[in-house]
Design a protein around this motif. Structure first.
Motif, PDB file in Angstrom:
ATOM      1  N   HIS B  78     -25.392 -22.734 -39.195  1.00  0.00           N
ATOM      2  CA  HIS B  78     -26.257 -22.863 -39.352  1.00  0.00           C
ATOM      3  C   HIS B  78     -27.394 -23.366 -38.286  1.00  0.00           C
ATOM      4  CE1 HIS B  78     -29.093 -24.650 -43.091  1.00  0.00           C
ATOM      5  NE2 HIS B  78     -28.841 -26.114 -41.960  1.00  0.00           N
ATOM      6  N   ARG B  79     -26.511 -24.378 -37.689  1.00  0.00           N
ATOM      7  CA  ARG B  79     -27.051 -25.392 -36.381  1.00  0.00           C
ATOM      8  C   ARG B  79     -27.687 -24.355 -35.895  1.00  0.00           C
ATOM      9  NH1 ARG B  79     -24.233 -30.822 -37.748  1.00  0.00           N
ATOM     10  NH2 ARG B  79     -24.447 -31.307 -39.825  1.00  0.00           N
ATOM     11  N   LEU B  80     -27.327 -23.999 -34.946  1.00  0.00           N
ATOM     12  CA  LEU B  80     -27.203 -22.846 -34.105  1.00  0.00           C
ATOM     13  C   LEU B  80     -28.871 -21.900 -35.235  1.00  0.00           C
ATOM     14  CD1 LEU B  80     -24.371 -21.543 -33.062  1.00  0.00           C
ATOM     15  CD2 LEU B  80     -25.759 -23.194 -31.611  1.00  0.00           C
ATOM     16  N   TRP B  81     -28.794 -21.590 -35.866  1.00  0.00           N
ATOM     17  CA  TRP B  81     -29.706 -20.395 -36.580  1.00  0.00           C
ATOM     18  C   TRP B  81     -31.169 -21.562 -36.376  1.00  0.00           C
ATOM     19  CZ3 TRP B  81     -30.234 -16.206 -35.215  1.00  0.00           C
ATOM     20  CH2 TRP B  81     -29.712 -15.740 -35.282  1.00  0.00           C
ATOM     21  N   VAL B  83     -31.344 -24.477 -34.374  1.00  0.00           N
ATOM     22  CA  VAL B  83     -32.612 -24.632 -32.985  1.00  0.00           C
ATOM     23  C   VAL B  83     -33.246 -23.682 -32.410  1.00  0.00           C
ATOM     24  CG1 VAL B  83     -31.486 -24.603 -30.737  1.00  0.00           C
ATOM     25  CG2 VAL B  83     -30.602 -26.031 -32.133  1.00  0.00           C
ATOM     26  N   PHE B  84     -32.361 -22.173 -32.666  1.00  0.00           N
ATOM     27  CA  PHE B  84     -33.125 -20.748 -32.321  1.00  0.00           C
ATOM     28  C   PHE B  84     -34.958 -21.052 -32.894  1.00  0.00           C
ATOM     29  CE2 PHE B  84     -35.091 -16.861 -34.337  1.00  0.00           C
ATOM     30  CZ  PHE B  84     -34.470 -15.591 -33.655  1.00  0.00           C
ATOM     31  N   LEU B  85     -34.696 -21.085 -34.425  1.00  0.00           N
ATOM     32  CA  LEU B  85     -36.035 -21.322 -35.051  1.00  0.00           C
ATOM     33  C   LEU B  85     -37.243 -21.804 -34.846  1.00  0.00           C
ATOM     34  CD1 LEU B  85     -34.641 -20.966 -39.049  1.00  0.00           C
ATOM     35  CD2 LEU B  85     -35.349 -19.109 -37.938  1.00  0.00           C
ATOM     36  N   VAL B  86     -36.505 -23.185 -34.250  1.00  0.00           N
ATOM     37  CA  VAL B  86     -37.314 -24.225 -33.395  1.00  0.00           C
ATOM     38  C   VAL B  86     -37.676 -23.946 -32.038  1.00  0.00           C
ATOM     39  CG1 VAL B  86     -37.107 -26.340 -33.175  1.00  0.00           C
ATOM     40  CG2 VAL B  86     -37.029 -26.052 -35.027  1.00  0.00           C
ATOM     41  N   HIS B  97     -35.038 -25.033 -42.095  1.00  0.00           N
ATOM     42  CA  HIS B  97     -32.978 -25.619 -43.305  1.00  0.00           C
ATOM     43  C   HIS B  97     -33.095 -24.173 -43.896  1.00  0.00           C
ATOM     44  CE1 HIS B  97     -30.149 -27.218 -45.388  1.00  0.00           C
ATOM     45  NE2 HIS B  97     -30.221 -27.588 -46.379  1.00  0.00           N
ATOM     46  N   GLU B  98     -34.480 -24.254 -45.341  1.00  0.00           N
ATOM     47  CA  GLU B  98     -33.874 -23.173 -45.957  1.00  0.00           C
ATOM     48  C   GLU B  98     -33.705 -21.401 -45.707  1.00  0.00           C
ATOM     49  OE1 GLU B  98     -37.673 -22.255 -48.481  1.00  0.00           O
ATOM     50  OE2 GLU B  98     -36.589 -20.274 -48.585  1.00  0.00           O
ATOM     51  N   VAL B  99     -33.883 -21.421 -44.015  1.00  0.00           N
ATOM     52  CA  VAL B  99     -33.895 -20.303 -43.524  1.00  0.00           C
ATOM     53  C   VAL B  99     -32.864 -20.216 -43.447  1.00  0.00           C
ATOM     54  CG1 VAL B  99     -34.367 -18.134 -41.789  1.00  0.00           C
ATOM     55  CG2 VAL B  99     -36.419 -19.788 -42.638  1.00  0.00           C
ATOM     56  N   ARG B 114     -23.407 -14.842 -28.389  1.00  0.00           N
ATOM     57  CA  ARG B 114     -24.529 -14.993 -28.180  1.00  0.00           C
ATOM     58  C   ARG B 114     -26.049 -15.753 -28.232  1.00  0.00           C
ATOM     59  NH1 ARG B 114     -23.545  -9.147 -26.410  1.00  0.00           N
ATOM     60  NH2 ARG B 114     -21.741  -9.094 -25.185  1.00  0.00           N
ATOM     61  N   LEU B 115     -26.263 -16.195 -29.267  1.00  0.00           N
ATOM     62  CA  LEU B 115     -26.989 -16.592 -30.265  1.00  0.00           C
ATOM     63  C   LEU B 115     -27.011 -17.841 -28.839  1.00  0.00           C
ATOM     64  CD1 LEU B 115     -29.363 -17.549 -32.188  1.00  0.00           C
ATOM     65  CD2 LEU B 115     -27.574 -18.203 -33.225  1.00  0.00           C
ATOM     66  N   ASP B 116     -25.574 -18.720 -28.998  1.00  0.00           N
ATOM     67  CA  ASP B 116     -24.954 -19.829 -28.505  1.00  0.00           C
ATOM     68  C   ASP B 116     -25.558 -20.102 -27.262  1.00  0.00           C
ATOM     69  OD1 ASP B 116     -23.919 -22.428 -28.383  1.00  0.00           O
ATOM     70  OD2 ASP B 116     -22.396 -21.427 -28.057  1.00  0.00           O
ATOM     71  N   GLU B 117     -25.011 -18.650 -26.221  1.00  0.00           N
ATOM     72  CA  GLU B 117     -25.309 -18.689 -25.156  1.00  0.00           C
ATOM     73  C   GLU B 117     -27.329 -18.459 -24.904  1.00  0.00           C
ATOM     74  OE1 GLU B 117     -23.449 -15.175 -22.763  1.00  0.00           O
ATOM     75  OE2 GLU B 117     -21.851 -15.361 -23.722  1.00  0.00           O
ATOM     76  N   PHE B 118     -27.253 -17.674 -25.318  1.00  0.00           N
ATOM     77  CA  PHE B 118     -29.285 -17.300 -25.090  1.00  0.00           C
ATOM     78  C   PHE B 118     -29.912 -19.016 -25.600  1.00  0.00           C
ATOM     79  CE2 PHE B 118     -32.869 -16.504 -27.544  1.00  0.00           C
ATOM     80  CZ  PHE B 118     -33.783 -15.448 -26.542  1.00  0.00           C
TER      81      PHE B 118
END
Ligand SMILES: [Mn+2]
Ligand SMILES: [Mn+2]
Ligand SMILES: [Mn+2]
Ligand SMILES: [Mn+2]
Lengths: 219, 219
Positions: B78-81, B83-86, B97-99, B114-118
DNA sequence: ATAAAAGTTTAGGTTTGTCTAAATTAAATT
DNA sequence: AATTTAATTTAGACAAACCTAAACTTTTAT
């Protein structure tokens, strides 16, 4: 909104119909979705009630205008996520499909819009499939199946029409990817397989099955 | 694997228990998940059968070791996504949050890695909440609720404990975000509200409700 | 044109996750 | 300690999405 199951049916109908042209059969859908024909009948009744499909019992199903719009939106999301996974997260083209199958169901207009921007409005996904535009148009590209080339003719791989990891990994092994230069070296009439040289280099024999799934443009 | 519904219950139990410490009540869960207590009882029986929770009828529920591992994995995603979105898609902190609630349920170990690395292994999400590590550890940070500051004391906003858009948009309007410098100008004993100066500039009065949801570190 | 085969739908179940209403248990009051 | 109140669980239903088995259409072959 539509459930994940509904979305998967709509996408399957779209794909089987050849971009909305032909009617689709119950068994065709049950094969593609790995469900039983009886379950498909149930769902078709439901999609019909929602005006997403035209459904005539015993005579197949077609998407309505609205159904096609929905289908193209899902396919747009699927292909954008595939691009993201390959270009940003370093996935290989055989790793993306399964994950994109999940991500395509995330609901957020803003997300799709921003993702598209972030990726620089890509035209095709990692398998060479065109990405429907925000307006819901699916750009057609002129291209021919590798199977249709004659001896001596050349082509550049622009698209592969099967996203199963096993198939893509096979292409990896023989050295075929999007952009690879191919030339037909010889034709084996017995089974319609072709000997193909890859990047002007070593050559392999590809079965007609495989040849039908690889598309090329003129070099 | 676990269904989306199961994952949401596990996450809710984790959050209500104060990171696994206390037992959680049926009504507490039904409030958080917007379901009826009867539905919660049903689900708790199921989670208990799967050994994700310790459940004693009429006496509340707690996550097992395994349940906590699962909870932290979902929260990590949840939290990684978020960060990605922002950071990558230019979402604002009130839009994510909703997404992220949807994306957190996508199943792929490789994707999370991979998301974490990115993202460069971020430590905190856009609301200042710490991101559980791949090993399943949740780094604690020393921080105090803004409500606990005395007159004259200063702090830097490091976390807000409410992701509802309405709350975050309110903070936007008064000019509070992560990193904002605050100082208590005055205390209103009547209702425990505080007058706070923001970035050494204009000051506002914040209700004790709001003060409890904002956390600061020493400047 | 009829009969067999193939494809499709309906009938009747199951599982998951929800609900309302009734019954039960625990906590709070007197 | 007994009683009232609040919290929780159980019983019985329901919708979604699937299933199997039986019935029904359509197609194909004789
Ligand atoms: Mn795909
Ligand atoms: Mn693709
Ligand atoms: Mn959140
Ligand atoms: Mn957050």
């Amino acid at each position: 909104m539509h459930s994940t199951a509904e979305e998967n049916y709509i996408k399957a109908i779209y794909k089987l119909s050849g971009n909305g042209a032909n009617a689709v059969s119950t068994t065709g859908l049950s094969d593609m979705l790995a469900t039983k024909p009886a379950s498909v009948s149930d769902m078709l009744r439901k999609l019909s009630a929602k005006d997403l499909v035209h459904y005539v019992k015993y005579h197949g199903v077609q998407l309505t205008e609205e159904g096609q719009r929905v289908a193209l939106k899902i396919i747009r999301k699927h292909r954008l996520w595939e691009v993201f996974l390959v270009q940003k997260l370093n996935f290989t083209w055989d790793e993306v499909h399964e994950v994109a199958e999940q991500m395509e169901h995330v609901k957020s207009e803003l997300l799709v819009q921003r993702l598209d921007e972030f990726l620089g409005h890509p035209r095709v996904d990692p398998h060479g499939d065109p990405i429907p535009t925000e307006a819901g148009e699916l750009p057609e590209m002129e291209q021919r199946a590798l199977a249709s080339l004659e001896v001596e003719q050349k082509g550049v791989v622009c698209r592969v029409k099967d996203s199963q990891p096993a198939f893509l990994q096979y292409l990896n092994r023989v050295g075929i990817q999007i952009g690879t230069q191919l030339q037909v070296v010889d034709k084996i009439p017995y089974d319609n397989s072709l000997e193909i040289s890859i990047n002007k280099n070593k050559s392999v024999i590809l079965s007609s099955d495989v040849l039908e799934k690889i598309f090329v443009i003129n070099p």
